[in-house]
Motif scaffolding. Structure first.
Motif, PDB file in Angstrom:
ATOM      1  N   ALA A  20      34.696  17.715  29.249  1.00 55.19           N
ATOM      2  CA  ALA A  20      33.856  18.483  28.321  1.00 55.19           C
ATOM      3  C   ALA A  20      34.415  18.430  26.908  1.00 55.19           C
ATOM      4  CB  ALA A  20      33.762  19.934  28.802  1.00 55.19           C
ATOM      5  N   ASN A  21      35.732  18.602  26.783  1.00 60.51           N
ATOM      6  CA  ASN A  21      36.378  18.560  25.477  1.00 60.51           C
ATOM      7  C   ASN A  21      36.153  17.208  24.806  1.00 60.51           C
ATOM      8  OD1 ASN A  21      38.871  17.762  23.783  1.00 60.51           O
ATOM      9  ND2 ASN A  21      39.091  19.984  23.911  1.00 60.51           N
ATOM     10  N   TYR A  24      32.352  16.711  23.906  1.00 62.75           N
ATOM     11  CA  TYR A  24      31.888  17.607  22.835  1.00 62.75           C
ATOM     12  C   TYR A  24      32.513  17.245  21.497  1.00 62.75           C
ATOM     13  CZ  TYR A  24      30.629  21.805  20.289  1.00 62.75           C
ATOM     14  OH  TYR A  24      30.118  22.663  19.358  1.00 62.75           O
ATOM     15  N   THR A  25      33.809  17.008  21.486  1.00 65.16           N
ATOM     16  CA  THR A  25      34.471  16.738  20.199  1.00 65.16           C
ATOM     17  C   THR A  25      34.113  15.363  19.654  1.00 65.16           C
ATOM     18  OG1 THR A  25      36.457  15.950  21.354  1.00 65.16           O
ATOM     19  CG2 THR A  25      36.417  18.258  20.693  1.00 65.16           C
ATOM     20  N   SER A  28      29.766  16.061  18.975  1.00 63.93           N
ATOM     21  CA  SER A  28      29.110  17.293  18.525  1.00 63.93           C
ATOM     22  C   SER A  28      28.438  17.139  17.167  1.00 63.93           C
ATOM     23  CB  SER A  28      30.117  18.439  18.486  1.00 63.93           C
ATOM     24  OG  SER A  28      31.176  18.132  17.583  1.00 63.93           O
ATOM     25  N   ASP A  31      25.354  15.378  17.811  1.00 65.35           N
ATOM     26  CA  ASP A  31      24.498  16.108  18.746  1.00 65.35           C
ATOM     27  C   ASP A  31      23.738  15.152  19.657  1.00 65.35           C
ATOM     28  OD1 ASP A  31      23.695  18.482  19.799  1.00 65.35           O
ATOM     29  OD2 ASP A  31      21.945  18.703  18.497  1.00 65.35           O
ATOM     30  N   GLU A  34      22.982  16.992  25.534  1.00 66.50           N
ATOM     31  CA  GLU A  34      22.987  18.389  25.977  1.00 66.50           C
ATOM     32  C   GLU A  34      24.130  18.496  26.986  1.00 66.50           C
ATOM     33  OE1 GLU A  34      19.414  20.057  27.536  1.00 66.50           O
ATOM     34  OE2 GLU A  34      18.143  19.033  26.065  1.00 66.50           O
ATOM     35  N   LEU A  35      25.052  19.400  26.731  1.00 65.96           N
ATOM     36  CA  LEU A  35      26.245  19.503  27.565  1.00 65.96           C
ATOM     37  C   LEU A  35      26.434  20.919  28.081  1.00 65.96           C
ATOM     38  CD1 LEU A  35      28.875  17.600  25.373  1.00 65.96           C
ATOM     39  CD2 LEU A  35      28.171  16.910  27.665  1.00 65.96           C
ATOM     40  N   CYS A  36      26.917  21.043  29.307  1.00 66.82           N
ATOM     41  CA  CYS A  36      27.360  22.351  29.799  1.00 66.82           C
ATOM     42  C   CYS A  36      28.313  22.143  30.959  1.00 66.82           C
ATOM     43  CB  CYS A  36      26.191  23.246  30.204  1.00 66.82           C
ATOM     44  SG  CYS A  36      25.378  22.767  31.736  1.00 66.82           S
ATOM     45  N   LEU A 257      34.942  24.554  22.708  1.00 67.10           N
ATOM     46  CA  LEU A 257      33.579  24.629  23.237  1.00 67.10           C
ATOM     47  C   LEU A 257      32.910  25.924  22.787  1.00 67.10           C
ATOM     48  CD1 LEU A 257      34.435  23.431  26.868  1.00 67.10           C
ATOM     49  CD2 LEU A 257      33.688  22.036  24.916  1.00 67.10           C
ATOM     50  N   PHE A 261      28.865  27.732  26.623  1.00 73.08           N
ATOM     51  CA  PHE A 261      28.966  26.340  27.078  1.00 73.08           C
ATOM     52  C   PHE A 261      29.457  26.299  28.533  1.00 73.08           C
ATOM     53  CE2 PHE A 261      30.756  22.174  27.589  1.00 73.08           C
ATOM     54  CZ  PHE A 261      30.078  21.335  26.721  1.00 73.08           C
TER      55      PHE A 261
END
Length: 569
Positions: A20-21, A24-25, A28, A31, A34-36, A257, A261
């Motif tokens: 996830a890190n 996202y980084t 982000s 964009d 879509e992340l979760c 996050l 998230f």
């Protein structure tokens, strides 16, 4: 406008949060996705869970950075200043060199007996791990290298176990037998009561085996594959614990996050996906008609559609999930995946913390007894021995040590693996305190009968007032704390190992995404990378470790980034 690809990560442990890190980084600002992250439990961290006990910071799960040279966990710890703390923490002074080996009945074992057997064990494990050979020039004791080589040849000629595969356990025992053959006649052992030299050496060897069981999570080393042992890689340099706790690494990864998230209490009950064969047979691009081929079903009845799911649950959960009555995956995973899941080993390792009462000692200033409690290594009689103390419970007989978590700490720690680790989970605090107290009494009290003048009675009788003994003094414990990884439905165990009948290839298979697209399929018609797998049990050379989980999370994040040709992959 085209929909952004939706990626759902199942599990907020090291692998899931690393993925996830990274995603996202890296993306982000653009964009792209879509992340979760969905996590079934009430906390993040997975098999990392820092806690407190007796005023000290302790780890209920992952504990060590296994080699600081090149470890990403060590690098992060440095960057976030997690290696220093005002609060005392577990093993903050590293591995103690002031170990005291005691044989059941209260006999301190002379280092001249302990060290050769322990060195033999270490040499055998070094040989199994590919660090030594018969010609090795770095071997401190060349005769042990030769014994290891001899043991391997004997085991190989007898084809290992019934499947033709050699286990670490059978190799180790053959090494011990070769050692005894090499020594032939030894002097008779005096001063150890009913202990003969051979029985005592076997008990010391078994003590080392019990430590190895907790390292690997193999409850029985006879199930641990010999060949794969040489593929496992360690980072160089010292092993350390994290002053501010392993959770500081997890919290750092999660800190970037945004709120919401990570969704806690979101248990996935079913993962619906579309194998390549279904799509080839005309089932279309996803069952939902939305173009998103994966549908997640949750315990509360809700569903989420996704383009990609990164599954980071434990191997234990996957083993339970492939059973016919579980239905974790719809349709079931392909046979190449389920066979790898079934063959690989996954064991239970638990930690037991007990706190000494400040009033343990009746005859010394308050707290003085704590400074004298030894880093105690336990050489037990065999469970079927006529000489064993029948009051010591069986679950205590396969722990290797009971030690303060650092010098002068009032908190003692023992590690358990396999059946004993599972039994520990079901015991009451009272049963545990009674079992530990009985064991301590047998090991730290004077022997019941006076023996020869060269007897190695522990402390020469000077600390009997610290332990429950035949003279009526006692050790008192105020409370206990234990981990319970085996029966936790979110983990069902601790970490993976390569079992006899499995291989490193199965770990690679664990990492393969689904659907597996063959040469006869048109890739444009098949939604790729629907289910990706991460976690320590998906890394061929660093399985069973937090850094293995970390690497696997990066691997799957990069797989998706490369798929979408993202900058920075």
């Amino acid at each position: 406008m085209a929909k952004k690809p939706r990626i759902v990560i199942i599990g907020a442990g090291m692998a899931g949060l690393t993925a996830a890190n990274k995603l996202y980084t890296t993306t982000s600002s653009k964009d792209l996705f879509e992340l979760c992250v969905v996590e079934a439990g009430a906390r993040i961290g997975g098999r990392i869970n820092t806690s407190e006990f007796g005023g000290d910071r302790i780890e209920m799960g992952a504990t060590w950075i296994h080699g600081i040279g090149g470890s990403p966990i060590y690098k992060i710890s440095q960057e976030i200043n997690s290696l220093e703390s005002q609060q005392p923490w577990e093993c903050m002074d590293g591995f103690s060199s002031q170990r005291t080996t005691v044989a059941e009945g209260g006999f301190e074992v002379n280092p001249s007996i302990v060290e050769p057997v322990s060195s033999l064990f270490d040499s055998l494990m070094d040989y199994a791990q590919g660090k030594l050979s018969e010609e090795s020039t770095s071997c401190e004791k060349p005769e042990f290298c030769k014994l290891a080589c001899k043991a391997f040849k004997i085991c190989s000629s007898s084809n290992g176990d019934s499947s033709g595969k050699l286990s670490v356990g059978s190799f180790l025992r053959q090494g011990l037998n070769s050692y005894w053959d090499f020594l032939k006649e030894q002097d008779e052992l005096k001063g150890y009561g009913t202990w003969s030299r051979k029985l005592l050496e076997e008990a010391i060897f078994a003590m080392n085996e019990n430590t190895q069981r907790t390292y690997t999570s193999a409850g029985d080393l006879m199930t641990l594959d010999f060949t794969a042992e040489s593929e496992y890689q360690m980072f160089p340099d010292e092993e350390i614990t994290i002053a501010k706790g392993y959770m500081s690494i997890i919290e750092h990864l999660a800190s970037v996050l945004p709120p919401g998230f990570i969704q806690l209490g979101r248990k996935v009950t079913n993962i619906e996906w579309k194998p390549a064969v279904e799509i080839e047979n005309g089932y279309g691009n996803g069952a939902t008609g939305t173009g998103r081929p994966v549908k997640l079903h949750f315990s509360d009845g809700s569903t989420v559609l996704a383009d990609h799911v990164i599954v980071t649950v434990s191997l234990g959960v996957l083993k339970a999930g492939i059973k016919h009555d579980s239905g974790m995956f719809s349709p079931p995973l392909p046979s190449f995946k389920t066979e790898a899941i079934s063959r690989l080993g996954y064991g239970v390792v638990n930690k037991l913390f007990v706190q000494l009462s400040p009033s343990t000692s009746h005859d010394t200033p308050k707290g003085d007894s704590l400074s004298k409690f030894p880093f105690l290594h336990l050489a037990f009689h065999r469970p079927d021995s006529e000489f064993r103390n029948k009051k010591i419970p069986l679950w205590m007989r396969r722990t290797a040590s009971l030690c303060p978590i650092y010098k002068k700490s009032s908190v003692l720690l023992s590690w358990f693996a396999g059946k004993e680790a599972l039994e520990l989970e079901s015991l009451s605090d009272e049963d545990i305190i009674n079992g530990v107290s009985t064991t301590i009494s047998s090991f730290l009290s004077q022997p019941q009968k006076k023996v020869e003048s060269n007897s190695h009675e522990l402390w020469n009788g000077n600390v009997n007032h610290h332990v429950e003994s035949s003279k009526g003094s006692e050790v008192k414990f105020t409370k206990v704390l234990k981990s319970k990884w085996g029966n936790d439905p979110l983990f069902l165990g601790s970490y993976s190992y390569v079992a006899v009948g499995s291989s490193g290839d199965d770990l690679d298979t664990m990492a393969e995404p689904l659907p597996k697209i063959g040469p006869n399929f048109e890739s444009s018609a098949i939604p790729p990378l629907q289910i990706l797998f991460a976690g320590e049990a998906t890394h061929r050379t660093h399985y069973s470790t937090t850094h293995g989980a970390y690497f696997s999370g990066l691997r799957e994040a990069n797989r998706l980034l490369q798929h979408y040709h993202s900058v920075g992959a």
